[in-house]
Design a protein around this motif. Structure first.
Motif, PDB file in Angstrom:
ATOM      1  N   LEU A 183       0.814  -1.218   0.000  1.00  0.00           N
ATOM      2  CA  LEU A 183       0.000   0.000   0.000  1.00  0.00           C
ATOM      3  C   LEU A 183       0.849   1.270   0.000  1.00  0.00           C
ATOM      4  O   LEU A 183       0.535   2.216  -0.742  1.00  0.00           O
ATOM      5  N   PRO A 184       1.921   1.380   0.811  1.00  0.00           N
ATOM      6  CA  PRO A 184       2.751   2.593   0.732  1.00  0.00           C
ATOM      7  C   PRO A 184       3.333   2.822  -0.658  1.00  0.00           C
ATOM      8  O   PRO A 184       3.448   3.964  -1.110  1.00  0.00           O
ATOM      9  N   ASN A 185       3.697   1.744  -1.345  1.00  0.00           N
ATOM     10  CA  ASN A 185       4.208   1.859  -2.710  1.00  0.00           C
ATOM     11  C   ASN A 185       3.131   2.430  -3.640  1.00  0.00           C
ATOM     12  O   ASN A 185       3.382   3.365  -4.424  1.00  0.00           O
ATOM     13  N   PHE A 186       1.925   1.918  -3.531  1.00  0.00           N
ATOM     14  CA  PHE A 186       0.791   2.415  -4.329  1.00  0.00           C
ATOM     15  C   PHE A 186       0.493   3.874  -3.996  1.00  0.00           C
ATOM     16  O   PHE A 186       0.328   4.713  -4.892  1.00  0.00           O
ATOM     17  N   PHE A 187       0.466   4.181  -2.708  1.00  0.00           N
ATOM     18  CA  PHE A 187       0.170   5.534  -2.242  1.00  0.00           C
ATOM     19  C   PHE A 187       1.199   6.542  -2.784  1.00  0.00           C
ATOM     20  O   PHE A 187       0.835   7.603  -3.318  1.00  0.00           O
ATOM     21  N   HIS A 188       2.474   6.221  -2.670  1.00  0.00           N
ATOM     22  CA  HIS A 188       3.504   7.170  -3.072  1.00  0.00           C
ATOM     23  C   HIS A 188       3.636   7.304  -4.584  1.00  0.00           C
ATOM     24  O   HIS A 188       4.090   8.353  -5.069  1.00  0.00           O
ATOM     25  N   ARG A 189       3.253   6.295  -5.325  1.00  0.00           N
ATOM     26  CA  ARG A 189       3.216   6.446  -6.783  1.00  0.00           C
ATOM     27  C   ARG A 189       2.196   7.508  -7.181  1.00  0.00           C
ATOM     28  O   ARG A 189       2.455   8.328  -8.069  1.00  0.00           O
TER      29      ARG A 189
ATOM     30  N   SER B 173       9.913   5.329  -2.391  1.00  0.00           N
ATOM     31  CA  SER B 173       8.776   4.466  -2.098  1.00  0.00           C
ATOM     32  C   SER B 173       7.901   4.257  -3.326  1.00  0.00           C
ATOM     33  O   SER B 173       7.237   3.228  -3.452  1.00  0.00           O
ATOM     34  N   ALA B 174       7.904   5.227  -4.235  1.00  0.00           N
ATOM     35  CA  ALA B 174       7.186   5.054  -5.494  1.00  0.00           C
ATOM     36  C   ALA B 174       7.885   4.043  -6.394  1.00  0.00           C
ATOM     37  O   ALA B 174       7.259   3.418  -7.249  1.00  0.00           O
ATOM     38  N   ALA B 175       9.194   3.878  -6.177  1.00  0.00           N
ATOM     39  CA  ALA B 175       9.985   2.975  -7.015  1.00  0.00           C
ATOM     40  C   ALA B 175       9.938   1.528  -6.552  1.00  0.00           C
ATOM     41  O   ALA B 175      10.256   0.622  -7.325  1.00  0.00           O
ATOM     42  N   GLY B 176       9.580   1.290  -5.297  1.00  0.00           N
ATOM     43  CA  GLY B 176       9.571  -0.081  -4.801  1.00  0.00           C
ATOM     44  C   GLY B 176       8.990  -0.195  -3.407  1.00  0.00           C
ATOM     45  O   GLY B 176       8.683   0.802  -2.760  1.00  0.00           O
ATOM     46  N   LYS B 177       8.862  -1.426  -2.956  1.00  0.00           N
ATOM     47  CA  LYS B 177       8.298  -1.704  -1.632  1.00  0.00           C
ATOM     48  C   LYS B 177       9.424  -1.633  -0.607  1.00  0.00           C
ATOM     49  O   LYS B 177      10.153  -2.612  -0.405  1.00  0.00           O
TER      50      LYS B 177
ATOM     51  N   ASP C  68      12.054  -7.262   4.748  1.00  0.00           N
ATOM     52  CA  ASP C  68      11.842  -5.860   4.395  1.00  0.00           C
ATOM     53  C   ASP C  68      13.086  -5.283   3.736  1.00  0.00           C
ATOM     54  O   ASP C  68      14.207  -5.475   4.234  1.00  0.00           O
ATOM     55  N   ALA C  69      12.900  -4.586   2.626  1.00  0.00           N
ATOM     56  CA  ALA C  69      13.998  -3.835   2.009  1.00  0.00           C
ATOM     57  C   ALA C  69      14.112  -2.516   2.753  1.00  0.00           C
ATOM     58  O   ALA C  69      13.221  -1.673   2.678  1.00  0.00           O
ATOM     59  N   MET C  70      15.195  -2.338   3.483  1.00  0.00           N
ATOM     60  CA  MET C  70      15.370  -1.166   4.335  1.00  0.00           C
ATOM     61  C   MET C  70      16.279  -0.144   3.666  1.00  0.00           C
ATOM     62  O   MET C  70      17.302  -0.504   3.096  1.00  0.00           O
ATOM     63  N   VAL C  71      15.891   1.134   3.742  1.00  0.00           N
ATOM     64  CA  VAL C  71      16.663   2.221   3.143  1.00  0.00           C
ATOM     65  C   VAL C  71      17.404   2.975   4.242  1.00  0.00           C
ATOM     66  O   VAL C  71      16.793   3.479   5.183  1.00  0.00           O
ATOM     67  N   LEU C  72      18.721   3.056   4.095  1.00  0.00           N
ATOM     68  CA  LEU C  72      19.572   3.792   5.029  1.00  0.00           C
ATOM     69  C   LEU C  72      20.109   5.042   4.336  1.00  0.00           C
ATOM     70  O   LEU C  72      20.611   4.969   3.218  1.00  0.00           O
ATOM     71  N   PHE C  73      19.981   6.199   5.016  1.00  0.00           N
ATOM     72  CA  PHE C  73      20.573   7.450   4.550  1.00  0.00           C
ATOM     73  C   PHE C  73      21.788   7.739   5.437  1.00  0.00           C
ATOM     74  O   PHE C  73      21.685   8.449   6.445  1.00  0.00           O
ATOM     75  N   PRO C  74      22.951   7.212   5.094  1.00  0.00           N
ATOM     76  CA  PRO C  74      24.096   7.287   6.013  1.00  0.00           C
ATOM     77  C   PRO C  74      24.765   8.659   6.108  1.00  0.00           C
ATOM     78  O   PRO C  74      25.653   8.833   6.947  1.00  0.00           O
TER      79      PRO C  74
END
Length: 276
Positions: free
Chosen positions: A39-45, A83-87, A137-143
Motif C-alpha cells: 500500500l505505501p508503494n501504491f500511495f507514493h506512486r 517508495s514510489a519505485a519499490g516496496k 523488508d527492504a530497508m533504506v539507510l541514509f548514512p
C-alpha cells in the motif's frame, strides 16, 4: 494565480487520498501479509504524480533478500521518490516520529527510528534493523545523517552499517545484500536544473519545510532520476568501515553520472574496457 490554484488542487487531492488510505494501512499493519508493504508503494506512486515528480529509474533494485539500500539524501521528497519505485521501509532519525503529518506517514510505512547521537544505543538499533531485514523488508539507510544540496554526497556515518552484520550474527543469515542508490534531481519543466536551480528540489537542514513544500507544489514538473548500482554481498567477514567507504564511493559515482547524464557502467564493463 495559476500556481496558487495548483497548490489548492494538489493539497485537496492529497488530503482526500490520505483520508481514504490511512485507515486501510492501519488495518494492514495488524495483518501478517504483504499488503502492508504494497500500500505505501501504491500511495507514493500517486503522490509522486500529484506533486509533479517525473521519475526515471536506471538499473534495478535487487530482488533478493535480505536487502539494505544505501542512498544519498537530498530532501523530504526522497521518501516519496524511493517508495514510489519499490516496496521499501526507511531508517530515520527519531525526531521524524514527532513531525506533524510526516511523522504519522513514517509510522504507517513501518519506519525504524534511530537516535544517531546516542552511541550507546547503536547496537540495539542495529538489531532492530537486522530483525526487519531478516523478515524480508527492504530497508533504506541514509548514512549521510542529514540532507545535502543535491550536488554532492556528504561523508557517510558508518555505525548503522553494522545492521548487516547484526542480521548475520543474530538472525542466523549467511549474507546480506547491500546496494547503493543515488537520487538525482535533474530538471524542472523539461529544462536541465543545474547547480543554480537545484534548491528547488533540495532541502538542506537550514531551510524551513513548509516554504520548501510550497515551492515544490508550485513548480509541478520536476525530473528526478533513481540510479541503482552494483550491490555488495556482505558476510560475517566483511569490514563495516570498508563497506561504508565502498558504498559512499559508489553512491557518489552514481549521483555524478546522473547529474552529468552519463550511462552507468558495471564493474564488468569497466574491467572489459580496461583490458582493451
Amino acid at each position: 494565480m495559476i500556481g496558487i490554484v495548483r497548490i489548492i488542487v494538489v493539497v485537496a487531492a492529497l488530503v482526500a487520498l490520505s483520508l481514504s488510505l490511512i485507515p486501510v494501512q492501519y488495518v494492514f499493519l495488524k495483518l501478517e501479509r504483504g499488503w502492508k508493504r504494497s500500500l505505501p508503494n501504491f500511495f507514493h506512486r500517486i503522490v509522486a504524480r500529484l506533486l509533479g515528480f517525473r521519475i526515471r529509474i536506471v538499473g534495478e533494485m535487487q530482488e533478493g533478500r535480505p536487502l539494505l539500500l544505501v542512498s544519498n539524501h537530498v530532501s523530504w521528497s526522497d521518501i516519496v521518490i524511493l517508495s514510489a519505485a519499490g516496496k521499501v521501509s526507511f531508517i530515520a532519525k527519531s525526531e521524524v516520529r514527532n513531525w506533524p503529518v510526516f511523522g504519522m506517514f513514517a509510522v504507517l510505512q513501518r519506519t525504524v527510528f534511530v537516535e544517531r547521537e546516542r552511541r550507546g544505543k547503536t547496537g540495539e538499533q542495529a538489531s532492530e534493523i537486522a530483525r526487519r531485514l531478516a523478515e524480508g523488508d527492504a530497508m533504506v539507510l541514509f548514512p549521510e545523517g542529514t540532507t545535502s544540496d543535491g550536488n554532492r554526497v556528504l561523508p557517510f556515518k558508518t555505525a548503522l552499517f553494522g545492521a548487516a552484520h547484526a542480521a548475520i550474527r543474530e538472525m542466523d543469515l549467511k549474507e546480506v545484500i547491500v546496494q547503493p542508490v543515488a537520487i538525482a534531481y535533474t530538471g524542472v519543466h523539461g529544462m536541465p536544473m543545474g547547480r543554480y536551480f537545484r534548491p528547488i528540489a533540495s532541502w538542506p537542514g537550514d531551510v524551513e519545510l513548509m516554504p520548501h513544500l510550497k515551492g515544490v507544489l508550485r513548480e509541478g514538473a520536476i525530473d528526478v532520476e533513481i540510479r541503482f548500482g552494483e550491490p555488495v554481498i556482505v558476510t560475517a567477514g566483511t569490514d563495516r568501515k570498508q563497506l561504508a567507504r565502498t558504498m559512499e564511493n559508489r553512491v557518489r559515482d552514481l549521483l555524478q553520472s546522473a547529474l552529468l547524464g552519463r550511462e552507468i557502467k558495471s564493474e564488468t564493463d569497466e574491467a572489459a574496457s580496461a583490458s582493451r
